[in-house]
Scaffold this motif. Structure first.
Motif, short mmCIF file in Angstrom:
data_model
loop_
_atom_site.label_atom_id
_atom_site.label_comp_id
_atom_site.label_asym_id
_atom_site.label_seq_id
_atom_site.Cartn_x
_atom_site.Cartn_y
_atom_site.Cartn_z
N LEU A 203 7.20 -1.83 13.32
CA LEU A 203 7.05 -3.27 13.03
C LEU A 203 8.23 -3.81 12.23
N GLN B 114 10.90 -5.35 12.98
CA GLN B 114 11.43 -6.71 13.21
C GLN B 114 10.47 -7.79 12.71
N HIS B 115 9.33 -7.36 12.15
CA HIS B 115 8.36 -8.37 11.67
C HIS B 115 8.20 -8.34 10.16
N THR C 284 9.24 -10.12 7.88
CA THR C 284 9.07 -11.40 7.17
C THR C 284 7.68 -11.98 7.35
N SER C 285 7.02 -11.68 8.50
CA SER C 285 5.69 -12.29 8.70
C SER C 285 4.56 -11.32 8.37
N LYS C 286 4.84 -10.01 8.30
CA LYS C 286 3.88 -8.98 7.86
C LYS C 286 2.53 -9.06 8.58
N PRO C 287 2.54 -8.98 9.92
CA PRO C 287 1.29 -9.16 10.67
C PRO C 287 0.22 -8.10 10.33
N THR D 75 8.03 2.50 7.25
CA THR D 75 8.12 1.47 8.29
C THR D 75 9.11 1.82 9.38
N TYR E 189 5.81 -13.85 2.44
CA TYR E 189 5.44 -14.07 3.83
C TYR E 189 6.19 -15.32 4.28
N LYS F 244 4.04 -17.60 9.94
CA LYS F 244 3.11 -16.67 10.58
C LYS F 244 3.52 -16.39 12.01
N ASP F 245 3.10 -15.27 12.51
CA ASP F 245 3.54 -14.79 13.80
C ASP F 245 2.28 -14.48 14.62
N THR G 76 2.25 -11.65 17.44
CA THR G 76 2.17 -10.24 17.05
C THR G 76 0.80 -9.91 16.46
#
Ligand SMILES: [Zn+2]
Length: 1043
Positions: free
Chosen positions: A301, A303-304, A306-309, A346, A437, A440-441, A444
């Protein structure tokens, strides 16, 4: 335009690349940062903190035990042990440890699956020496042959320490159940067998010495293949300006070989294959526990970030408020606690976990527990996209937390930043990245949520003894290779799978509603002060309470901490009282969990705990809604209506906790037993257990009323609250509790027993866990009362001087065991001394003999100590004593400790620093000979040891059973309060006293409650020893039946 620029070499600093952008910082962060990359590829961040009273550094490496050779499991860990013990410029094995300890610091190395890090902290004037040693480990380590052969035993002993640890066992089992050949299967800790495996199969003569030589050769080869500058990141915190830090560190760390390996080698393949998904793993535990861990595989994860799904999904599944999985399962009487989280690293695949501790009933209904979780997942899917307020709340709180982040310990900060440099955050977001955060994404989140299906899940179901109705008759147990954990794997059966797939509506489940605790008032009242005050003010004192207050004058955060102790003699009178108090507190926490969970998310925390003097209540966090939470906790405390089913659940929990206590880590047990031995009254878990079955709801409610009928309440309010607000808070406390005052002599105080001079008490006990291979020893030389400044300064200095040589001798040289800990041991904040704690597969009497041999030998070292060496130890300790508090929490704890102890000695550290500076080597040597050294202290030492014996050691090797009873012991003085030479500090305190009548001197104000005691002449220890003590007790030992 690139945010990086090249900086040319300027002797002695080689050329480097400099990040020219600004780092996103918390509001209150006054430190300066510089991020750069050396030519060898090493990334570094330098932090200039003019306030730093300790400097620190951390070097993090993107290699961990997932990179171990298949025939040398534990290699990364072994390398971590070896590398910090000797380099070409500093060849001595103990050099780093002794340098760091002498300079008041700490150090360690930690090996993880995909990273390893090394850190230290120390006196800020000595940073250069620390950096020079740290760098040398990585450009010129020695890996000496003699140490390589010995240090394998330390790794082996560390492994043996963890053998009976359920968390470690489960971790290794979950790793084991990965795809064949996947590095996730690696045995991270390693042991003697796994590490010498390669030596045996390689080209050796087969004898142990050549096996060990081969092992060392492979270690060096592995190090050369894995360690290189491009995989390293360095963080340095110091007082020096950024240019000076660069000048110190850049030349040193540029010496590390570049080797140009891939900087962050990732693991790409998923951990599990099809055979691992949709399975139940039944696991036998060491401790008596019922628990589950439901896991789903997650993709990389990175590439995510910044949004921390995944963290956002954990917010839903781990919620404990109304409508949550947790609240529902608790209502069924199935659950004790629940959490949802993603597994650490991660850089590659990871897992999403929903973990919980179950009651027996919950275990028997584990399928229904699973069903509830899948019902909630179905609810989440139906509710998608989620209402905006969920993400907004999570993001807002994360933003507030980051904005008002306070400083912590410099070495912890260095560790965090060094490790985060290898995470995929933008350089300018190095500090903020893990917190914030940013947008939002949904795509994902949806993708992850859709992957949480029963067919892709893995469930670990844990119990000490599994029931036949759960696991069936003919279960085939397997044993995990390293820890021997018994387990069985099976696919979810079709009926259950169908049920979980169909799981849909459960009207009692609901997504979290809007959080009313999110703070809106974040204003801070700044007051101009020349210097922050060193102690709180006693603003009100009555016969029922004492209120201490300090308006924050240095951290400027919109936060406060309220600490309350409600003292009641009824809390601990008999083992039944102690048990009732403990159960009462458990029930309070249980009843509050659902309604206070939102407060926790909104940065407000509370804790309720019990001890021998009464009950502690803490409420802390953003000041805005803190009083609302305080009132909720106190109302519950006074009015709790005990529900029969919840009491049943708590009794089950207490029974297990008490039983499990005796199968804990042997060294910790020996430490607890030694401490108990020196308390005037201590009810053991075993004693409390005898009362458990007869306790009813009515008993708890009657006990609650008795507890609060007469109390003495002490309150500390520290933070962004005015004096007036603190008085309002006190009114809330008194109003809720509605107590009557105790008589001064009825107020309980922490106190300790004092051993008579000449004591040489040895107590022995067999460990309860038949599989525990380790024995343990706690060896304690009690010096005297903590209120005696001379006694406590000498004890602190001797502790400082003994630590490193003791560790080097008993662990590194003699390899007696992984756990060798020297402590500046305080009993109930009342007496103090020096203790040595060990854990070993050797017998505890052998360990004790080796401890005594070390103590004899240390006397020589002491007599040969140079003035410089002695001065360095004193300086190191003074630095520690004068360490400033870094945040509101640390300040509160420091105040609270002395308030609870009844010493009210807020300036103790400063006084100690002065006293330590004044100590002479001959004084310290005299104290050593009198209070620690066995041969010269036979008539003057106050020594107690607790030996805990592994059942694996057989009876015939036991030395003769104890024959004589040594007789205890005297109570120490009730309170030490402002030590004997406190004149100046007393007047300083007086000036702060605002309570009416203001003429009361603060000493007696603080002591008013003990007024009676102070009509007496000071206690002379010798006068109050009861019974007769043999002053020359040679090896007199007593059995300690209550432990
Ligand atoms: Zn280790």
């Amino acid at each position: 335009m690139s945010a990086w620029k090249d900086v040319p070499a300027a002797d002695p600093v080689p050329a480097y690349r400099l990040f020219t952008g600004d780092l996103e910082k918390p509001l209150l962060d006054d430190r300066q940062y510089r991020v750069l990359q050396l030519q060898n590829g090493l990334r570094a961040v330098f932090i200039h903190d003019p306030e730093a009273d300790k400097a620190a550094a951390c070097l993090a490496l993107t290699i961990g035990h997932m990179y171990d050779p298949i025939d040398a499991q534990g290699m990364a860990h072994y390398c971590e042990h070896m590398i910090m013990k000797g380099s070409e410029p500093y060849p001595d094995e103990g050099d780093f440890t002794s340098f760091i300890t002498a300079n008041g610091g700490a150090k360690n190395g930690v090996t993880g699956p995909m990273s390893t890090h090394y850190y230290f902290s120390l006196n800020p004037t000595q940073l250069e020496g620390g950096l020079s040693r740290l760098a040398a480990f990585f450009y010129a380590p020695l890996f000496t042959e003699s140490l390589a052969a010995r240090e394998i035993n330390a790794v082996d002993s560390e492994f043996k320490r963890n053998l009976q640890n359920d968390a470690r066992r489960l971790l290794q089992l979950s790793k084991h159940l990965s795809v064949d050949g996947h590095p996730n299967r690696n045995f991270g800790t390693g042991n003697y067998v796994s590490l010498t495996d390669m030596g045996r199969t390689g080209d050796t003569d087969g004898d142990e010495a050549s096996v060990l030589r081969e092992t060392r050769r492979r270690l060096v080869g592995w190090w050369e293949r894995q360690y290189c500058a491009s995989r390293m990141a360095l963080a340095v915190v110091g007082k020096e300006p950024l240019d000076a830090l660069t000048l110190l560190a850049a030349p040193l760390f540029s010496k590390i070989a570049s080797r140009e390996y891939e900087p962050d080698p990732a693991v790409k393949e998923p951990f599990w294959g099809p055979e691992h998904r949709g399975t139940i793993v039944i696991v036998q535990t060491v401790k008596d526990v019922h628990a589950f861990s439901l896991q789903f595989g997650l993709p990389d994860l990175r590439q995510h970030v910044t949004s921390k799904p995944a963290a956002f999904l954990a917010y839903f599944l781990g919620h404990e408020g109304v409508g949550s999985v947790c609240a529902y399962l608790k209502k069924q009487g199935w659950l004790l606690n629940l959490s949802a989280f993603t597994s650490g690293h991660t850089r590659g695949p990871q897992t999403f976990n929903v973990d919980g501790t179950l009651t027996l009933k919950g275990y028997l209904h584990y399928d229904a527990v699973l069903e509830t979780i899948f019902e909630y997942i179905a609810l989440m899917r139906r509710s998608f996209p989620f209402p905006d307020y969920h993400y907004a709340e999570v993001a807002t709180m994360a933003g507030i937390r980051f904005r008002f982040m306070q400083k912590g310990q410099p070495h912890e900060y260095a560790v965090r930043l060094a490790r985060d440099m290898s995470e995929p955050y933008r350089t300018d977001q190095l500090i903020s990245g893990p917190y914030l955060y940013r947008g939002k994404d949904d795509a994902t989140v949806k993708q992850l949520l859709d992957s949480f299906t029963p067919g892709r899940a893995k469930l670990f179901l844990q119990a000490k003894e599994h029931r036949e109705e759960i696991v069936g008759k003919d279960v085939q147990w397997e044993a995990e290779k390293w820890y021997g954990t018994q387990f069985a794997v099976r696919k979810f059966d079709e009926v259950l799978l169908e049920k979980l797939r169909e799981a849909s509506s459960n009207t009692e489940l609901a997504l979290p509603s809007a959080n009313r605790f999110i703070p809106t008032d974040l204003s801070v009242t700044k007051v101009e002060v020349a210097e922050p005050a060193k102690f709180p003010t006693l603003v009100k004192r009555t016969d029922i309470s004492q209120l201490w207050h300090k308006k924050d004058d240095q951290f400027w955060v919109p936060k406060a901490q309220v600490r309350i102790v409600i003292k009641s003699p009824v809390a601990y009178t008999t083992s039944r009282h102690a048990l009732l108090t403990g159960l009462f507190v458990d029930l309070i926490e249980d009843a509050l969990a659902e309604v206070t969970y939102d407060a926790g998310i909104a940065g407000l925390s509370y804790a309720v705990s019990s001890h021998s003097e009464g009950i502690d209540v803490t409420v802390a966090g953003y000041h805005d809604k803190l009083d609302v939470l305080l009132r909720m906790v106190l109302d519950q405390l006074r009015q709790l209506a005990v529900q029969a089913d919840r009491l049943q659940v708590m009794k089950e929990k207490v029974k297990r906790d008490y039983d499990n206590f005796y199968v804990g880590q042997p060294s910790n047990l020996s430490y607890s037993f030694a401490t108990w031995y020196l308390l005037p009254r201590r009810w053991t878990p075993a004693e409390k257990l005898t009362e458990l079955s007869s306790i009813t709801e009515g008993d708890i409610e009657r006990h609650r009323d008795a507890l609060f009928s007469k109390t003495f309440i002490e309150v500390l309010v520290n933070g962004n609250f005015s004096k007036e607000r603190s008085l309002e808070l006190l009114a809330i406390v008194e109003g809720c509790l509605q107590s009557q005052p105790l008589l001064p002599s009825e107020i309980p105080h922490p106190r300790s027993l004092l051993l008579p001079p000449g004591s040489n008490i040895i107590t022995r006990k067999r460990l309860a866990n038949p599989k525990e291979v380790n024995s343990a020893l706690s060896y304690f030389c009690q010096f005297g009362e903590v209120s005696d400044i001379k006694i406590r300064s000498v004890a602190a200095l001797l502790h400082q001087m003994i630590r490193e040589p003791c560790f080097t001798q008993l662990r590194t040289q003699e390899q007696l065991g992984y756990v060798v800990i020297v402590t500046n041991w305080s009993i109930a904040n009342s007496t103090v001394g020096v203790g040595i704690r060990m854990q070993s597969t050797r017998s505890p009497w052998h360990c004790e003999a080796r401890v005594e041999a070390f103590l004899e030998a240390f006397a020589e070292r002491l007599s040969g100590m140079t003035a410089e060496e002695f001065a360095m130890h004193k300086d190191g300790l003074v630095v520690k004593k004068l360490e400033r508090v870094k945040n509101l929490g640390e300040e509160t704890s420091r105040f609270w400790e002395t308030i609870c102890a009844g010493h009210y000695d807020f300036l103790r550290n400063e006084a100690d620093a002065e006293a330590i500076r004044a100590l002479t080597l001959s004084e310290v040597t005299a104290a050593y000979n009198k209070l620690i050294r066995p041969s010269t202290g036979a008539h003057s030492r106050r020594k107690l040891s607790v030996q805990l014996i592994s059942q694996r050691l057989t009876d015939d090797v036991l030395p003769p059973a104890p024959t004589r009873q040594a007789v205890l012991i005297a109570d120490t003085q009730v309170v030490g309060v402002l030590d004997r030479a406190a004149g100046e500090r007393e007047s300083a305190l007086k000036a702060r006293l605002e309570c009416a009548p203001a003429v009361t001197p603060v000493v007696s104000a603080a002591l008013g409650v003990y007024a009676g005691a102070f009509d007496l002449p000071p206690l002379v220890i010798g006068d109050v020893i009861q019974g007769q003590t043999e002053s020359s007790t040679d090896d007199s030992a007593i059995a300690c039946p209550r432990l």
